[in-house]
Design a protein around this motif. Sequence first.
Motif, PDB file in Angstrom:
ATOM      1  N   ILE A 114       0.876  -1.168   0.000  1.00  0.00           N
ATOM      2  CA  ILE A 114       0.000   0.000   0.000  1.00  0.00           C
ATOM      3  C   ILE A 114       0.913   1.217   0.000  1.00  0.00           C
ATOM      4  CG2 ILE A 114      -1.775   1.279   1.240  1.00  0.00           C
ATOM      5  CD1 ILE A 114      -2.638  -1.365   2.512  1.00  0.00           C
ATOM      6  N   LEU A 115       0.766   2.073  -1.003  1.00  0.00           N
ATOM      7  CA  LEU A 115       1.690   3.189  -1.171  1.00  0.00           C
ATOM      8  C   LEU A 115       1.027   4.522  -0.856  1.00  0.00           C
ATOM      9  CD1 LEU A 115       3.491   2.274  -4.531  1.00  0.00           C
ATOM     10  CD2 LEU A 115       4.169   1.698  -2.185  1.00  0.00           C
ATOM     11  N   PRO A 116       1.691   5.359  -0.062  1.00  0.00           N
ATOM     12  CA  PRO A 116       1.215   6.728   0.145  1.00  0.00           C
ATOM     13  C   PRO A 116       1.577   7.596  -1.053  1.00  0.00           C
ATOM     14  CG  PRO A 116       3.262   6.406   1.337  1.00  0.00           C
ATOM     15  CD  PRO A 116       2.919   5.074   0.717  1.00  0.00           C
ATOM     16  N   LEU A 117       0.888   8.698  -1.184  1.00  0.00           N
ATOM     17  CA  LEU A 117       1.147   9.629  -2.283  1.00  0.00           C
ATOM     18  C   LEU A 117       1.559  11.004  -1.765  1.00  0.00           C
ATOM     19  CD1 LEU A 117      -1.863   8.623  -4.545  1.00  0.00           C
ATOM     20  CD2 LEU A 117       0.548   8.284  -5.100  1.00  0.00           C
ATOM     21  N   ASN A 118       1.980  11.062  -0.534  1.00  0.00           N
ATOM     22  CA  ASN A 118       2.400  12.338   0.062  1.00  0.00           C
ATOM     23  C   ASN A 118       3.859  12.625  -0.285  1.00  0.00           C
ATOM     24  OD1 ASN A 118       3.099  10.118   1.635  1.00  0.00           O
ATOM     25  ND2 ASN A 118       3.094  11.266   3.552  1.00  0.00           N
ATOM     26  N   PHE A 119       4.108  12.793  -1.581  1.00  0.00           N
ATOM     27  CA  PHE A 119       5.465  13.076  -2.035  1.00  0.00           C
ATOM     28  C   PHE A 119       5.977  14.367  -1.396  1.00  0.00           C
ATOM     29  CE2 PHE A 119       3.507  11.243  -6.095  1.00  0.00           C
ATOM     30  CZ  PHE A 119       3.764   9.936  -5.705  1.00  0.00           C
ATOM     31  N   PRO A 120       7.281  14.437  -1.106  1.00  0.00           N
ATOM     32  CA  PRO A 120       7.833  15.671  -0.530  1.00  0.00           C
ATOM     33  C   PRO A 120       7.619  16.861  -1.455  1.00  0.00           C
ATOM     34  CG  PRO A 120       9.412  13.865  -0.371  1.00  0.00           C
ATOM     35  CD  PRO A 120       8.307  13.382  -1.253  1.00  0.00           C
ATOM     36  N   LEU A 121       7.316  18.003  -0.873  1.00  0.00           N
ATOM     37  CA  LEU A 121       7.139  19.224  -1.652  1.00  0.00           C
ATOM     38  C   LEU A 121       8.498  19.836  -1.977  1.00  0.00           C
ATOM     39  CD1 LEU A 121       4.158  20.811   0.315  1.00  0.00           C
ATOM     40  CD2 LEU A 121       4.061  19.423  -1.780  1.00  0.00           C
ATOM     41  N   ALA A 122       8.523  20.662  -2.999  1.00  0.00           N
ATOM     42  CA  ALA A 122       9.772  21.332  -3.375  1.00  0.00           C
ATOM     43  C   ALA A 122      10.218  22.264  -2.254  1.00  0.00           C
ATOM     44  CB  ALA A 122       9.568  22.114  -4.666  1.00  0.00           C
ATOM     45  N   TYR A 123      11.512  22.340  -2.053  1.00  0.00           N
ATOM     46  CA  TYR A 123      12.067  23.198  -1.006  1.00  0.00           C
ATOM     47  C   TYR A 123      12.186  24.643  -1.505  1.00  0.00           C
ATOM     48  CZ  TYR A 123      13.328  18.901   1.428  1.00  0.00           C
ATOM     49  OH  TYR A 123      13.281  17.692   2.076  1.00  0.00           O
ATOM     50  N   ASP A 124      11.973  25.556  -0.590  1.00  0.00           N
ATOM     51  CA  ASP A 124      12.153  26.982  -0.900  1.00  0.00           C
ATOM     52  C   ASP A 124      13.637  27.318  -0.733  1.00  0.00           C
ATOM     53  OD1 ASP A 124      12.142  29.688  -1.198  1.00  0.00           O
ATOM     54  OD2 ASP A 124      10.674  30.097   0.393  1.00  0.00           O
ATOM     55  N   LEU A 125      14.321  27.562  -1.836  1.00  0.00           N
ATOM     56  CA  LEU A 125      15.763  27.806  -1.810  1.00  0.00           C
ATOM     57  C   LEU A 125      16.108  29.269  -2.067  1.00  0.00           C
ATOM     58  CD1 LEU A 125      16.939  24.669  -3.832  1.00  0.00           C
ATOM     59  CD2 LEU A 125      16.603  24.907  -1.371  1.00  0.00           C
ATOM     60  N   THR A 126      15.128  30.149  -1.899  1.00  0.00           N
ATOM     61  CA  THR A 126      15.398  31.565  -2.165  1.00  0.00           C
ATOM     62  C   THR A 126      16.376  32.156  -1.157  1.00  0.00           C
ATOM     63  OG1 THR A 126      13.387  32.102  -0.929  1.00  0.00           O
ATOM     64  CG2 THR A 126      13.197  31.937  -3.323  1.00  0.00           C
ATOM     65  N   ASP A 127      16.345  31.654   0.076  1.00  0.00           N
ATOM     66  CA  ASP A 127      17.274  32.125   1.105  1.00  0.00           C
ATOM     67  C   ASP A 127      18.503  31.221   1.093  1.00  0.00           C
ATOM     68  OD1 ASP A 127      18.697  32.574   3.541  1.00  0.00           O
ATOM     69  OD2 ASP A 127      16.883  33.440   4.424  1.00  0.00           O
TER      70      ASP A 127
END
Length: 225
Positions: A114-127
């Motif tokens: 059983i697989l979750p679909l909560n893939f990691p979100l993109a990181y904010d690299l502006t700082d």
Amino acid sequence: LTLIKAEASTNYSFNKGTSTQDYPSSLMGSIALLRQNYYDAQWYATTKPAEYNLSLDAINKNFSLPNIFMTNDVLSDLRADKVGDEFGLQYIIYGNGDEYQRMDEIKNTKANFILPLNFPLAYDLTDPYDAASIQLTDMWSWELAPTNPSALAKAGINFCFTLDGLKDEEDFFSRIRKAIAYGLSPQDALKALTYNPALFMNSLDKVGTISIGKIADFIICNDTL
């Protein structure tokens, strides 16, 4: 259906004074407790003691039901399978989405997933300070997590999807489309939503495919979902 979750902090609790503490408090202790329960159930079934034990009797009566083992990472997938092999159980493993990291070993478990679909979100690299603190392994996870369903499909491993872990259930289909964009075929995605869940729950005689004698449950589209 039997659901098992073994981790560093479990749902087993005991009262001490006015406080409630988790027990056992380690992964090794959780696995030891689980194995001891199975051994006790085996002893109870073979010796048939005069004293009736409601819990051990229930374990034995429900032993043949689908058993789902929830894990926290790919290494726990392998640990769960090892425990199952010891007692003749083939768990359905509720994965953590990082099975792609150990595909050969995952395939050797012969488990359904059983697989979750909560893939990691993109990181904010502006700082630049925030960017410097992000670990390379976290970046790899962000990049490769959406390939997990595709990796299992290519390895011939059956899986289905779960809404669990999504902050917004409306993201369910968008995450499936993302998995398709990362290599999962639409046919395997559809199988994960229909045939496989019925297979895992031993219900293919009633649902899972459009067949004579089964429950009619389908939609007609002029394009792919």
